[in-house]
Every structure is written in structure tokens, then in C-alpha cells.
Enzyme design. Structure first.
Site, mmCIF file in Angstrom:
data_model
loop_
_atom_site.group_PDB
_atom_site.id
_atom_site.type_symbol
_atom_site.label_atom_id
_atom_site.label_comp_id
_atom_site.label_asym_id
_atom_site.label_seq_id
_atom_site.Cartn_x
_atom_site.Cartn_y
_atom_site.Cartn_z
ATOM 1 N N ILE A 29 1.859 0.909 10.773
ATOM 2 C CA ILE A 29 2.607 2.167 10.613
ATOM 3 C C ILE A 29 4.048 1.886 11.046
ATOM 4 C CG2 ILE A 29 2.844 4.538 11.507
ATOM 5 C CD1 ILE A 29 -0.167 4.505 12.134
ATOM 6 N N THR A 35 10.348 1.627 2.469
ATOM 7 C CA THR A 35 11.709 1.167 2.164
ATOM 8 C C THR A 35 11.662 -0.145 1.386
ATOM 9 O OG1 THR A 35 12.083 1.941 4.404
ATOM 10 C CG2 THR A 35 13.973 1.010 3.270
ATOM 11 N N GLU A 51 2.439 4.890 -1.129
ATOM 12 C CA GLU A 51 1.185 5.423 -0.611
ATOM 13 C C GLU A 51 1.198 6.952 -0.758
ATOM 14 O OE1 GLU A 51 -1.249 4.058 3.256
ATOM 15 O OE2 GLU A 51 0.708 4.912 3.596
ATOM 16 N N ARG A 104 0.230 -0.531 0.577
ATOM 17 C CA ARG A 104 -1.140 -0.608 1.096
ATOM 18 C C ARG A 104 -2.162 -0.744 -0.026
ATOM 19 N NH1 ARG A 104 -1.726 -0.656 6.105
ATOM 20 N NH2 ARG A 104 -0.426 0.515 7.563
#
Ligand code: DCP
Length: 230
Positions: A29, A35, A51, A104
Site C-alpha cells: 500500500i 502513479t 485497481e 495488482r
């Protein structure tokens, strides 16, 4: 940037197979995934999928992310089931460009976040088993494999500072200790490779530094993608 665009454009013309070269950007996290992804979104032959955090924050009017942080034992399964669904949706989404980059993956959801809730005793065993059975079924029956993982490697202290600075309301009570556990799970999976199977080769990037100091890393990633396609 123009040079990179031109290179990717040539690369696209050379592509013969229809399945895109698929990249997962992983990291703790606050490691800078969003970015990082934005840089690639500007390239014409690349499709990026951020995400779907906003979807998690508003599921028919309910904020599942907030529910999970407020009472993980009760709502962890609800939140992670929905994460799994939304990630699968992105994994199988067809794209019309040669490179697909995802923030992710269904893999980090299972191997880092679900694992963390389970290991910490915050997810009851039957909830974990149900999620894990779903995960195994998905991996077996759908193509969720990747070609490259870009691991934005950070220290928990750095991402803790960033997380507090961006002040996402749901994360206001996330302690450093939580980020340390997630860090270790990412490390064991992607760096030491001692825990779960890596679904793709891993490119490790020092993401403690700010993105404006990372231009050579970005070019390195571009090159890696280009070389693999050649
Ligand atoms: N999250 C979770 N379980 C998952 C995926 C995410 O609990 N399977 C949570 C952790 C964060 C929020 O969702 O509170 C978003 O997490 P990410 O690290 O995936 O995204 P960030 O926006 O924090 O990434 P970055 O700052 O690197 O751009």
C-alpha cells in the site's frame, strides 16, 4: 517519452499473437503503483487497468473497503470476495493493444492480503477456505497468468508516511505493523520467492525514491517488455 512511444509503436506492429503481453504492477500500500501506471497509460500501444478501488468503496451504496478496515473478522470475506471478482473481471477483459498493464492482480489479493488476514487470525477459517477454493478454481479455469511482474519494493516506514500523507479516510487507522506484515508477504512471495508460486518473472524496482527519480527504472521496464516481445 517520444522515443519510448516510437519504440512501443514499432513493437506493436511486430506482434503476431493475440494475447497481450500482460504485466502486473505489485507492491505494498502506498508504494506508488497508481502513479507508476499513469506513466504507461500515456503510451499508445499499452492499455492500463488501475485497481478498481472506487468500485470497492461504493458497492450499491456500501463502502466495502471501509467495512473491511472497521471490522475485518466480519467483513474481510465480503470485501475480499468482491476484490477477487473485480480483479478477475480485469484479468479476462479483452484488450485491443499488445501490452496490458494491471495494477495488482488476483494473485497479490490472495497471497498478500487474504493471507495476511488469515495469518493474523482476523479471517475465520471457513471464510478463508471458501475464498481459497474460489481462488484455486479461478486459477484453474481462467487465464489469469502474466508475463512480467514489476515489484515496486519499498520499506514499510516509507509507505506508512505516504499513506498518512495521502489521508485516504478508510486507512486512517492502519498501523505501521499492518504495513510491515504486508511488506513481509510481498517480500517472501516476490523477492525471496520462498512462499507462493510467482505467476511471472519479477523485475524488482527500488520504489522508496520519488517517481521523478525513477525515469531510468521506467525505461528499464519498457525495455524489458519490448525485449520479451521481440
Ligand atoms: N486492499 C486490500 N485487499 C486487497 C487489495 C487492496 O485490503 N486485496 C486495500 C489496501 C488499501 C487499498 O485496498 O487500503 C488499496 O490498496 P493498494 O495497495 O492496492 O492500492 P494503493 O492505492 O494503496 O496503491 P499505491 O499507493 O501504490 O498506488
Amino acid at each position: 517519452n517520444n522515443a519510448v512511444k516510437a519504440k512501443l509503436s514499432n513493437m506493436a506492429k511486430d506482434i503476431k499473437h493475440s494475447k497481450p503481453f500482460t504485466v502486473f504492477v505489485e507492491g505494498n500500500i502506498g508504494s506508488g503503483k497508481t502513479t507508476f501506471l499513469k506513466h504507461f497509460a500515456a503510451l499508445e500501444n499499452v492499455v492500463t487497468f488501475a485497481e478498481p478501488v472506487e468500485r470497492w468503496r461504493n458497492v450499491r451504496g456500501k463502502n466495502f473497503l471501509d467495512l473491511m478496515y472497521t471490522d475485518p473478522s466480519r467483513w474481510g470475506i465480503t470485501f475480499q470476495t468482491f476484490v477477487q471478482l473485480t480483479m478477475l473481471d480485469l484479468h479476462i477483459k479483452p484488450v485491443d493493444r499488445p501490452v496490458k498493464i494491471m495494477e495488482r492482480s488476483i494473485h497479490s489479493a490472495r497471497y498478500c492480503f487474504v493471507e495476511n488476514l488469515h495469518e493474523s487470525g482476523l479471517m475465520p477459517e471457513p471464510d478463508f477456505v471458501a475464498l481459497d477454493e474460489w481462488f484455486n478454481w479461478i486459477v484453474k479455469n481462467h487465464d489469469v497468468a502474466g508475463n512480467l511482474i514489476i515489484y515496486l519494493r519499498t520499506t514499510p516506514e516509507v509507505v506508512h508516511k505516504r499513506m498518512l500523507a495521502r489521508a485516504r479516510s478508510e486507512e486512517s487507522c492502519v498501523p505501521l505493523e499492518y504495513l510491515e506484515k504486508l511488506h513481509q508477504l510481498h517480500e517472501n512471495w516476490l523477492y525471496h520467492r520462498t512462499s507462493f508460486m510467482c505467476p511471472a518473472p519479477v523485475l524488482v524496482i527500488d520504489a522508496n525514491k520519488d517517481l521523478d527519480m525513477m525515469s531510468s527504472d521506467l525505461l528499464n521496464c519498457e525495455a524489458k517488455i519490448r525485449d520479451s516481445l521481440a
